[in-house]
Design a protein around this motif. Structure first.
Motif, PDB file in Angstrom:
ATOM      1  N   MET A 118      60.777  42.724  24.422  1.00  0.00           N
ATOM      2  CA  MET A 118      61.211  44.053  24.649  1.00  0.00           C
ATOM      3  C   MET A 118      62.643  43.663  24.928  1.00  0.00           C
ATOM      4  O   MET A 118      63.219  44.962  24.530  1.00  0.00           O
ATOM      5  CB  MET A 118      60.473  44.066  26.886  1.00  0.00           C
ATOM      6  CG  MET A 118      61.766  45.407  26.978  1.00  0.00           C
ATOM      7  SD  MET A 118      60.435  46.967  26.114  1.00  0.00           S
ATOM      8  CE  MET A 118      59.054  47.231  27.263  1.00  0.00           C
ATOM      9  N   VAL A 159      56.932  51.622  34.368  1.00  0.00           N
ATOM     10  CA  VAL A 159      55.424  51.364  33.848  1.00  0.00           C
ATOM     11  C   VAL A 159      54.190  52.179  33.680  1.00  0.00           C
ATOM     12  O   VAL A 159      54.554  52.749  34.729  1.00  0.00           O
ATOM     13  CB  VAL A 159      54.836  50.291  34.482  1.00  0.00           C
ATOM     14  CG1 VAL A 159      53.785  49.457  34.043  1.00  0.00           C
ATOM     15  CG2 VAL A 159      55.732  49.113  34.760  1.00  0.00           C
ATOM     16  N   LEU A 204      50.520  49.271  30.805  1.00  0.00           N
ATOM     17  CA  LEU A 204      49.681  47.639  30.551  1.00  0.00           C
ATOM     18  C   LEU A 204      47.994  48.880  30.337  1.00  0.00           C
ATOM     19  O   LEU A 204      47.680  49.211  31.156  1.00  0.00           O
ATOM     20  CB  LEU A 204      49.411  47.814  31.833  1.00  0.00           C
ATOM     21  CG  LEU A 204      50.986  46.375  32.237  1.00  0.00           C
ATOM     22  CD1 LEU A 204      52.772  46.631  31.982  1.00  0.00           C
ATOM     23  CD2 LEU A 204      50.778  45.707  33.783  1.00  0.00           C
ATOM     24  N   PRO A 218      55.209  54.002  24.339  1.00  0.00           N
ATOM     25  CA  PRO A 218      55.701  52.901  25.306  1.00  0.00           C
ATOM     26  C   PRO A 218      56.179  51.584  24.064  1.00  0.00           C
ATOM     27  O   PRO A 218      55.668  52.312  22.123  1.00  0.00           O
ATOM     28  CB  PRO A 218      54.654  52.005  25.647  1.00  0.00           C
ATOM     29  CG  PRO A 218      52.883  52.400  24.970  1.00  0.00           C
ATOM     30  CD  PRO A 218      53.074  54.212  24.591  1.00  0.00           C
ATOM     31  N   ALA A 226      56.954  38.596  27.527  1.00  0.00           N
ATOM     32  CA  ALA A 226      56.913  40.268  27.143  1.00  0.00           C
ATOM     33  C   ALA A 226      58.411  40.731  27.141  1.00  0.00           C
ATOM     34  O   ALA A 226      58.672  41.224  26.809  1.00  0.00           O
ATOM     35  CB  ALA A 226      56.202  40.462  28.361  1.00  0.00           C
ATOM     36  N   ARG A 227      59.150  40.054  28.496  1.00  0.00           N
ATOM     37  CA  ARG A 227      60.005  40.214  28.781  1.00  0.00           C
ATOM     38  C   ARG A 227      61.062  40.552  28.103  1.00  0.00           C
ATOM     39  O   ARG A 227      62.032  41.334  27.585  1.00  0.00           O
ATOM     40  CB  ARG A 227      60.867  40.165  30.045  1.00  0.00           C
ATOM     41  CG  ARG A 227      62.062  40.431  30.668  1.00  0.00           C
ATOM     42  CD  ARG A 227      62.656  40.125  31.680  1.00  0.00           C
ATOM     43  NE  ARG A 227      61.796  38.431  31.403  1.00  0.00           N
ATOM     44  CZ  ARG A 227      62.971  38.188  33.041  1.00  0.00           C
ATOM     45  NH1 ARG A 227      62.880  38.354  34.559  1.00  0.00           N
ATOM     46  NH2 ARG A 227      62.183  36.073  33.085  1.00  0.00           N
ATOM     47  N   VAL A 283      50.936  45.480  27.225  1.00  0.00           N
ATOM     48  CA  VAL A 283      50.469  44.521  27.072  1.00  0.00           C
ATOM     49  C   VAL A 283      48.714  44.433  27.688  1.00  0.00           C
ATOM     50  O   VAL A 283      48.201  45.580  28.908  1.00  0.00           O
ATOM     51  CB  VAL A 283      51.292  44.226  28.526  1.00  0.00           C
ATOM     52  CG1 VAL A 283      50.641  42.481  29.402  1.00  0.00           C
ATOM     53  CG2 VAL A 283      52.624  43.743  28.958  1.00  0.00           C
ATOM     54  N   ASP A 334      58.071  52.719  29.345  1.00  0.00           N
ATOM     55  CA  ASP A 334      58.273  51.742  27.898  1.00  0.00           C
ATOM     56  C   ASP A 334      57.627  50.635  27.998  1.00  0.00           C
ATOM     57  O   ASP A 334      57.605  49.775  26.847  1.00  0.00           O
ATOM     58  CB  ASP A 334      59.892  50.582  27.978  1.00  0.00           C
ATOM     59  CG  ASP A 334      61.137  51.218  27.633  1.00  0.00           C
ATOM     60  OD1 ASP A 334      61.675  52.814  26.941  1.00  0.00           O
ATOM     61  OD2 ASP A 334      62.429  51.182  28.212  1.00  0.00           O
ATOM     62  N   TRP A 335      57.065  50.678  29.050  1.00  0.00           N
ATOM     63  CA  TRP A 335      55.855  49.384  29.230  1.00  0.00           C
ATOM     64  C   TRP A 335      54.580  49.914  29.519  1.00  0.00           C
ATOM     65  O   TRP A 335      54.565  50.807  29.982  1.00  0.00           O
ATOM     66  CB  TRP A 335      56.080  48.316  30.560  1.00  0.00           C
ATOM     67  CG  TRP A 335      57.133  47.369  30.725  1.00  0.00           C
ATOM     68  CD1 TRP A 335      58.366  48.116  29.935  1.00  0.00           C
ATOM     69  CD2 TRP A 335      57.216  46.099  30.349  1.00  0.00           C
ATOM     70  NE1 TRP A 335      59.396  46.544  30.065  1.00  0.00           N
ATOM     71  CE2 TRP A 335      58.758  45.599  30.309  1.00  0.00           C
ATOM     72  CE3 TRP A 335      55.702  45.097  30.321  1.00  0.00           C
ATOM     73  CZ2 TRP A 335      59.245  44.538  30.302  1.00  0.00           C
ATOM     74  CZ3 TRP A 335      57.009  43.804  29.673  1.00  0.00           C
ATOM     75  CH2 TRP A 335      57.776  43.433  29.936  1.00  0.00           C
ATOM     76  N   LEU A 394      55.732  48.842  24.484  1.00  0.00           N
ATOM     77  CA  LEU A 394      55.344  47.407  23.979  1.00  0.00           C
ATOM     78  C   LEU A 394      54.096  47.461  24.967  1.00  0.00           C
ATOM     79  O   LEU A 394      54.082  48.129  26.577  1.00  0.00           O
ATOM     80  CB  LEU A 394      56.186  46.406  24.929  1.00  0.00           C
ATOM     81  CG  LEU A 394      55.700  45.023  24.960  1.00  0.00           C
ATOM     82  CD1 LEU A 394      55.715  44.397  24.032  1.00  0.00           C
ATOM     83  CD2 LEU A 394      56.022  43.951  25.997  1.00  0.00           C
TER      84      LEU A 394
END
Length: 223
Positions: A220, A117, A78, A154, A216-217, A158, A75-76, A156
């Motif tokens: 999400m 991640v 980076l 994802p 960010a959390r 970052v 889901d995340w 989200l």
């Protein structure tokens, strides 16, 4: 002291009560126009394309390409800027001191680089001397990143560091002006924060990075 509090203390973010207020979104999403993705290739094919890529001059000076690491269904996601010397040597993004700091940052919000991640860079090859990537290098390499985003799907993204944020958002704005706002890249929500290597040189900004992670959390949780 709980494990989470111990991690935050190691990051230089104790006492915790100083960090209650996350940065709030200040503007509606802004659209960026990414390049066309590498069409239709799966993970195996994409990794082969990257490892054998000679589209720009960086292939002449790299030790190896740095593809990405993590959960391919995360889901995340980076995204950093480019591999450094240790990444070039080991073949993984965000290693060394900066990598350990990133791992602590993720652990503080209940994440791990191998679980939910995925971590990648704008460039897959190290620029000599860790210089900033050139526009041609970004143009040649960005389709690989975009295909990674399409494969991961994802919720989200970052962007970590000035160059990654400016590249993905097609802007020359500062990190300070981009933090705390929700953007979009390749159809996905995107949040900007500092690169862990920068935080190692600028310890007071660790608290700002923690606020970005809290934001960010919360973002999400609302998706």
């Amino acid at each position: 002291m709980s494990r989470r509090d111990a991690i935050l203390a190691e990051m230089g973010l104790a006492p915790i009560w100083r960090l209650r207020h996350a940065v709030k979104s200040e503007s509606p999403p802004a659209a960026a126009s990414p390049p066309a993705a590498a069409p239709g290739v799966d993970w195996v094919e994409l990794k082969q394309l990257v490892s054998g890529c000679t589209q720009c001059a960086l292939h002449k000076t790299r030790t190896q390409t740095v593809f990405g690491v993590g959960d391919p269904e995360a889901d995340w996601m980076l995204i950093g800027e480019a591999p450094g010397a240790e990444e070039d040597r080991l073949g993984d993004p965000f290693v060394g001191q900066a990598g350990r700091l990133l791992d602590n940052m993720l652990a503080a919000i209940g994440l791990h680089r191998t679980k939910n991640v995925y971590i990648a860079n704008v460039l897959k090859c190290r620029p000599p001397g860790n210089r900033n990537p050139e526009p041609e290098e970004v143009a040649k390499c960005s389709p690989h990143l975009l295909r990674q985003i399409e494969l991961v799907q994802p919720k989200l993204i970052v962007a970590m560091g000035r160059f990654a944020a400016q590249t993905l958002l097609n802007t020359d704005a500062s990190i300070a002006s981009l933090r705390g706002r929700l953007f979009r890249y390749a159809g996905r929500p995107l949040i900007v924060t500092y690169h862990p290597a920068y935080l190692l040189r600028n310890l007071p900004d660790k608290a700002k990075a923690w606020a970005d992670l809290v934001f960010a959390r919360k973002t999400m949780a609302s998706l």
